[in-house]
Every structure is written in structure tokens, then in C-alpha cells.
Design a protein around this motif. Structure first.
Motif, PDB file in Angstrom:
ATOM      1  N   ALA A   1       0.817  -1.217   0.000  1.00 50.62           N
ATOM      2  CA  ALA A   1       0.000   0.000   0.000  1.00 50.62           C
ATOM      3  C   ALA A   1       0.848   1.264   0.000  1.00 50.62           C
ATOM      4  O   ALA A   1       0.311   2.366  -0.095  1.00 50.62           O
ATOM      5  CB  ALA A   1      -0.932  -0.002   1.209  1.00 50.62           C
ATOM      6  N   HIS A   2       2.175   1.067   0.085  1.00 48.49           N
ATOM      7  CA  HIS A   2       3.056   2.241   0.173  1.00 48.49           C
ATOM      8  C   HIS A   2       4.276   2.068  -0.720  1.00 48.49           C
ATOM      9  O   HIS A   2       5.369   2.499  -0.390  1.00 48.49           O
ATOM     10  CB  HIS A   2       3.481   2.463   1.633  1.00 48.49           C
ATOM     11  CG  HIS A   2       4.029   3.811   1.903  1.00 48.49           C
ATOM     12  ND1 HIS A   2       5.384   4.059   1.997  1.00 48.49           N
ATOM     13  CD2 HIS A   2       3.422   5.011   2.091  1.00 48.49           C
ATOM     14  CE1 HIS A   2       5.579   5.338   2.242  1.00 48.49           C
ATOM     15  NE2 HIS A   2       4.410   5.942   2.301  1.00 48.49           N
ATOM     16  N   ASP A   3       4.079   1.432  -1.872  1.00 49.53           N
ATOM     17  CA  ASP A   3       5.215   1.128  -2.742  1.00 49.53           C
ATOM     18  C   ASP A   3       5.199   1.891  -4.065  1.00 49.53           C
ATOM     19  O   ASP A   3       5.950   1.556  -4.985  1.00 49.53           O
ATOM     20  CB  ASP A   3       5.287  -0.377  -3.007  1.00 49.53           C
ATOM     21  CG  ASP A   3       4.090  -0.904  -3.799  1.00 49.53           C
ATOM     22  OD1 ASP A   3       3.149  -0.113  -4.074  1.00 49.53           O
ATOM     23  OD2 ASP A   3       4.080  -2.102  -4.127  1.00 49.53           O
ATOM     24  N   PHE A   4       4.320   2.893  -4.205  1.00 52.08           N
ATOM     25  CA  PHE A   4       4.230   3.717  -5.412  1.00 52.08           C
ATOM     26  C   PHE A   4       3.747   2.927  -6.627  1.00 52.08           C
ATOM     27  O   PHE A   4       3.823   3.419  -7.747  1.00 52.08           O
ATOM     28  CB  PHE A   4       5.583   4.365  -5.757  1.00 52.08           C
ATOM     29  CG  PHE A   4       6.094   5.342  -4.733  1.00 52.08           C
ATOM     30  CD1 PHE A   4       5.923   6.708  -4.897  1.00 52.08           C
ATOM     31  CD2 PHE A   4       6.745   4.897  -3.591  1.00 52.08           C
ATOM     32  CE1 PHE A   4       6.398   7.614  -3.954  1.00 52.08           C
ATOM     33  CE2 PHE A   4       7.219   5.796  -2.638  1.00 52.08           C
ATOM     34  CZ  PHE A   4       7.039   7.163  -2.818  1.00 52.08           C
ATOM     35  N   ASN A   5       3.230   1.727  -6.435  1.00 48.95           N
ATOM     36  CA  ASN A   5       2.884   0.832  -7.542  1.00 48.95           C
ATOM     37  C   ASN A   5       1.399   0.496  -7.488  1.00 48.95           C
ATOM     38  O   ASN A   5       0.941  -0.182  -6.569  1.00 48.95           O
ATOM     39  CB  ASN A   5       3.731  -0.444  -7.446  1.00 48.95           C
ATOM     40  CG  ASN A   5       3.558  -1.348  -8.652  1.00 48.95           C
ATOM     41  OD1 ASN A   5       2.667  -1.147  -9.484  1.00 48.95           O
ATOM     42  ND2 ASN A   5       4.415  -2.352  -8.748  1.00 48.95           N
ATOM     43  N   LYS A   6       0.636   0.933  -8.491  1.00 49.34           N
ATOM     44  CA  LYS A   6      -0.798   0.676  -8.514  1.00 49.34           C
ATOM     45  C   LYS A   6      -1.129  -0.786  -8.810  1.00 49.34           C
ATOM     46  O   LYS A   6      -2.277  -1.220  -8.599  1.00 49.34           O
ATOM     47  CB  LYS A   6      -1.477   1.559  -9.565  1.00 49.34           C
ATOM     48  CG  LYS A   6      -1.142   1.199 -11.007  1.00 49.34           C
ATOM     49  CD  LYS A   6      -1.878   2.098 -11.979  1.00 49.34           C
ATOM     50  CE  LYS A   6      -1.582   1.721 -13.426  1.00 49.34           C
ATOM     51  NZ  LYS A   6      -2.042   0.356 -13.765  1.00 49.34           N
ATOM     52  N   ASN A   7      -0.165  -1.545  -9.282  1.00 47.00           N
ATOM     53  CA  ASN A   7      -0.424  -2.933  -9.667  1.00 47.00           C
ATOM     54  C   ASN A   7      -0.265  -3.923  -8.518  1.00 47.00           C
ATOM     55  O   ASN A   7      -0.486  -5.118  -8.691  1.00 47.00           O
ATOM     56  CB  ASN A   7       0.496  -3.341 -10.816  1.00 47.00           C
ATOM     57  CG  ASN A   7       0.230  -2.538 -12.071  1.00 47.00           C
ATOM     58  OD1 ASN A   7      -0.931  -2.294 -12.427  1.00 47.00           O
ATOM     59  ND2 ASN A   7       1.279  -2.103 -12.748  1.00 47.00           N
ATOM     60  N   THR A   8       0.154  -3.442  -7.354  1.00 45.88           N
ATOM     61  CA  THR A   8       0.242  -4.293  -6.169  1.00 45.88           C
ATOM     62  C   THR A   8      -0.800  -3.812  -5.163  1.00 45.88           C
ATOM     63  O   THR A   8      -1.333  -2.704  -5.282  1.00 45.88           O
ATOM     64  CB  THR A   8       1.630  -4.232  -5.530  1.00 45.88           C
ATOM     65  OG1 THR A   8       1.863  -2.884  -5.055  1.00 45.88           O
ATOM     66  CG2 THR A   8       2.716  -4.599  -6.536  1.00 45.88           C
ATOM     67  N   ALA A   9      -1.084  -4.637  -4.154  1.00 48.39           N
ATOM     68  CA  ALA A   9      -2.085  -4.242  -3.167  1.00 48.39           C
ATOM     69  C   ALA A   9      -1.862  -4.985  -1.859  1.00 48.39           C
ATOM     70  O   ALA A   9      -1.371  -6.127  -1.848  1.00 48.39           O
ATOM     71  CB  ALA A   9      -3.499  -4.517  -3.684  1.00 48.39           C
ATOM     72  N   TRP A  10      -2.220  -4.298  -0.770  1.00 49.65           N
ATOM     73  CA  TRP A  10      -2.434  -5.015   0.489  1.00 49.65           C
ATOM     74  C   TRP A  10      -3.814  -5.636   0.414  1.00 49.65           C
ATOM     75  O   TRP A  10      -4.800  -4.957   0.130  1.00 49.65           O
ATOM     76  CB  TRP A  10      -2.373  -4.066   1.690  1.00 49.65           C
ATOM     77  CG  TRP A  10      -2.846  -4.729   2.964  1.00 49.65           C
ATOM     78  CD1 TRP A  10      -2.364  -5.886   3.505  1.00 49.65           C
ATOM     79  CD2 TRP A  10      -3.890  -4.291   3.843  1.00 49.65           C
ATOM     80  NE1 TRP A  10      -3.038  -6.203   4.677  1.00 49.65           N
ATOM     81  CE2 TRP A  10      -3.990  -5.227   4.905  1.00 49.65           C
ATOM     82  CE3 TRP A  10      -4.754  -3.203   3.842  1.00 49.65           C
ATOM     83  CZ2 TRP A  10      -4.909  -5.111   5.941  1.00 49.65           C
ATOM     84  CZ3 TRP A  10      -5.673  -3.074   4.868  1.00 49.65           C
ATOM     85  CH2 TRP A  10      -5.744  -4.027   5.908  1.00 49.65           C
ATOM     86  N   VAL A  11      -3.875  -6.951   0.618  1.00 50.57           N
ATOM     87  CA  VAL A  11      -5.152  -7.651   0.695  1.00 50.57           C
ATOM     88  C   VAL A  11      -5.208  -8.339   2.048  1.00 50.57           C
ATOM     89  O   VAL A  11      -4.321  -9.136   2.379  1.00 50.57           O
ATOM     90  CB  VAL A  11      -5.309  -8.685  -0.445  1.00 50.57           C
ATOM     91  CG1 VAL A  11      -6.686  -9.333  -0.369  1.00 50.57           C
ATOM     92  CG2 VAL A  11      -5.108  -8.030  -1.806  1.00 50.57           C
ATOM     93  N   GLU A  12      -6.218  -8.003   2.842  1.00 51.71           N
ATOM     94  CA  GLU A  12      -6.322  -8.591   4.186  1.00 51.71           C
ATOM     95  C   GLU A  12      -6.537 -10.098   4.081  1.00 51.71           C
ATOM     96  O   GLU A  12      -7.013 -10.599   3.064  1.00 51.71           O
ATOM     97  CB  GLU A  12      -7.440  -7.911   4.979  1.00 51.71           C
ATOM     98  CG  GLU A  12      -8.766  -7.773   4.266  1.00 51.71           C
ATOM     99  CD  GLU A  12      -9.536  -9.074   4.199  1.00 51.71           C
ATOM    100  OE1 GLU A  12      -9.365  -9.897   5.124  1.00 51.71           O
ATOM    101  OE2 GLU A  12     -10.306  -9.251   3.257  1.00 51.71           O
ATOM    102  N   GLY A  13      -6.194 -10.813   5.142  1.00 53.43           N
ATOM    103  CA  GLY A  13      -6.197 -12.269   5.083  1.00 53.43           C
ATOM    104  C   GLY A  13      -7.255 -12.952   5.921  1.00 53.43           C
ATOM    105  O   GLY A  13      -7.149 -14.150   6.202  1.00 53.43           O
TER     106      GLY A  13
END
Length: 218
Positions: free
Chosen positions: A86-98
Motif C-alpha cells: 500500500a506504500h510502494d508507489f505501484n498501482k499494480n500491487t495491493a495489500w489484501v487482508e487475510g
């Protein structure tokens, strides 16, 4: 006796009012305001991937020291769903809760600490949150996964605000009162999911970007 009861009632009413959290509504922005291509050729055709906050921003001086999350979805086919996404400047990644459902009560937490910065005097702060809600790598992926509707924010473990997010594929912004980061101290900001927009296919709730703009850099 009636006077005393009235005074007590007024006192506890004022306490309860003082404890009410501020409600902050997100504002719709445009991706084009925050994303740009890596470069352009001589004919102004784009080259490379889209970059978030390309060029000068609060991150020229500001940073996040550490991130933690209450849970994350298990890695799948080499793709991870870490809170740091969520803080990597990359829109193609995401934090997804588990969690097993929509992730109500799950959170990510940001730690700010500038002790390693030479002669830091407490001048950095944030006053705006930038959010790419959901899993933004494609519109199909965004629709399939759940998005965040409400976030409860804690500042140094104390309730701070409720953020009402938009169910939007494009960037949204949230204006907050300035939060300053003092020297010789870690400041924590926790964002807890308290409501969601349900995805078409998956319960999993995703957040592609939660980043900041602020003061003290220029």
C-alpha cells in the motif's frame, strides 16, 4: 439535588461530545494528476510503466519507517499481498487482508520516525492522504475484489477520525489536520477497516495505495 444532577448530565454530555470522532469524506481526484509514464520518446509516445508521484513530492524528504498489518492474504503464484504494497508507489500491487470474510477489523499501521535523519528538528508533517482504493492493477480485478468503504484512523493508538472512502477506480484524496512528526519519537497511524464495498467475486478486501502529502520538505 436536581441542580447536581443537571451539572453531572451536562458534564458527561460534554465528555461524550468531545469523544466524537471527526468524519472526513474523501474527494474524487484524477489518476492523471498523480500518475505519469516513466518517459516519452521524441514523438511524445509513452515509454515504460505508469509511475505514482513521479518527480518531486513530500517523499523527497518524508518517508515511512515501518509498516505492519493485522493480516494478509497468502502469496499466490509469486504474488504477495503485504501491507507494504500500500506504500510502494505501484498501482499494480495491493495489500489484501487475510481474514476469512471481508476484513472488518483488519488494519495496516504506519510508523514514522526520523531519528536517522541528520539534525532532524521535527519539521516534517502530513496533511493529505492519497488513496487508490481496491486492487487497481486492472478494472476487472478491481471489480472482482472488495474495496474499503470506511476506515477508522488511530493516531498513536488513540481514535482520530473516520474516513469515508469513495467506491472509485481512480485516485481519491483526504484532507486532514496537519499531523507533525516530532524528533526522537515514533508516531503511529493505524487504519482499520470498518465497512466495505463488496466485490463481484471475492470477499477479499484490497487497498493498492495509501500514501501522503505534507509539509516540511520544500
Amino acid at each position: 439535588m436536581k441542580v447536581k444532577l443537571t451539572i453531572l448530565f451536562l458534564y458527561f454530555s460534554s465528555v461524550l461530545i468531545g469523544q466524537e470522532l471527526k468524519i472526513i469524506n474523501a474527494k474524487q481526484a484524477n489518476d492523471s494528476d498523480f500518475f505519469d509514464y516513466e518517459d516519452y520518446d521524441e514523438n511524445m509516445n509513452p515509454i515504460g510503466e505508469m509511475e505514482f508521484l513521479k518527480g518531486c513530492s513530500w517523499y523527497c524528504g518524508g518517508s515511512v519507517k515501518k509498516m505492519i498489518g493485522s493480516s494478509e492474504l497468502n502469496e499466490n503464484n509469486g504474488i504477495n499481498y503485504s501491507p507494504s504494497n500500500a506504500h510502494d508507489f505501484n498501482k499494480n500491487t495491493a495489500w489484501v487482508e487475510g481474514s476469512a470474510d471481508y476484513g472488518i477489523g483488519e488494519f495496516i499501521e504506519y510508523h514514522f520516525n526520523f531519528d536517522e535523519m541528520n539534525n532532524y528538528d521535527g519539521g516534517l508533517g502530513i496533511n493529505r492522504i492519497l488513496i487508490a482504493n481496491g486492487y487497481k492493477k486492472s478494472l476487472e480485478t478491481w471489480n472482482n475484489n472488495s474495496r474499503i468503504k470506511k476506515l477508522k484512523v488511530y493516531l498513536n493508538d488513540e481514535p482520530y477520525a473516520i474516513l469515508n472512502l469513495l467506491d472509485s477506480f481512480e485516485i481519491q484524496t483526504i484532507e486532514i489536520d496537519e499531523i507533525n512528526f516530532p524528533a526522537n519519537k515514533t508516531t503511529k497511524l493505524k487504519f482499520e477497516i470498518i465497512d466495505v464495498y463488496k466485490g463481484d467475486k471475492f470477499d477479499d478486501t484490497a487497498l493498492s495505495l495509501l500514501m501522503f502529502e505534507g509539509t516540511g520538505v520544500h
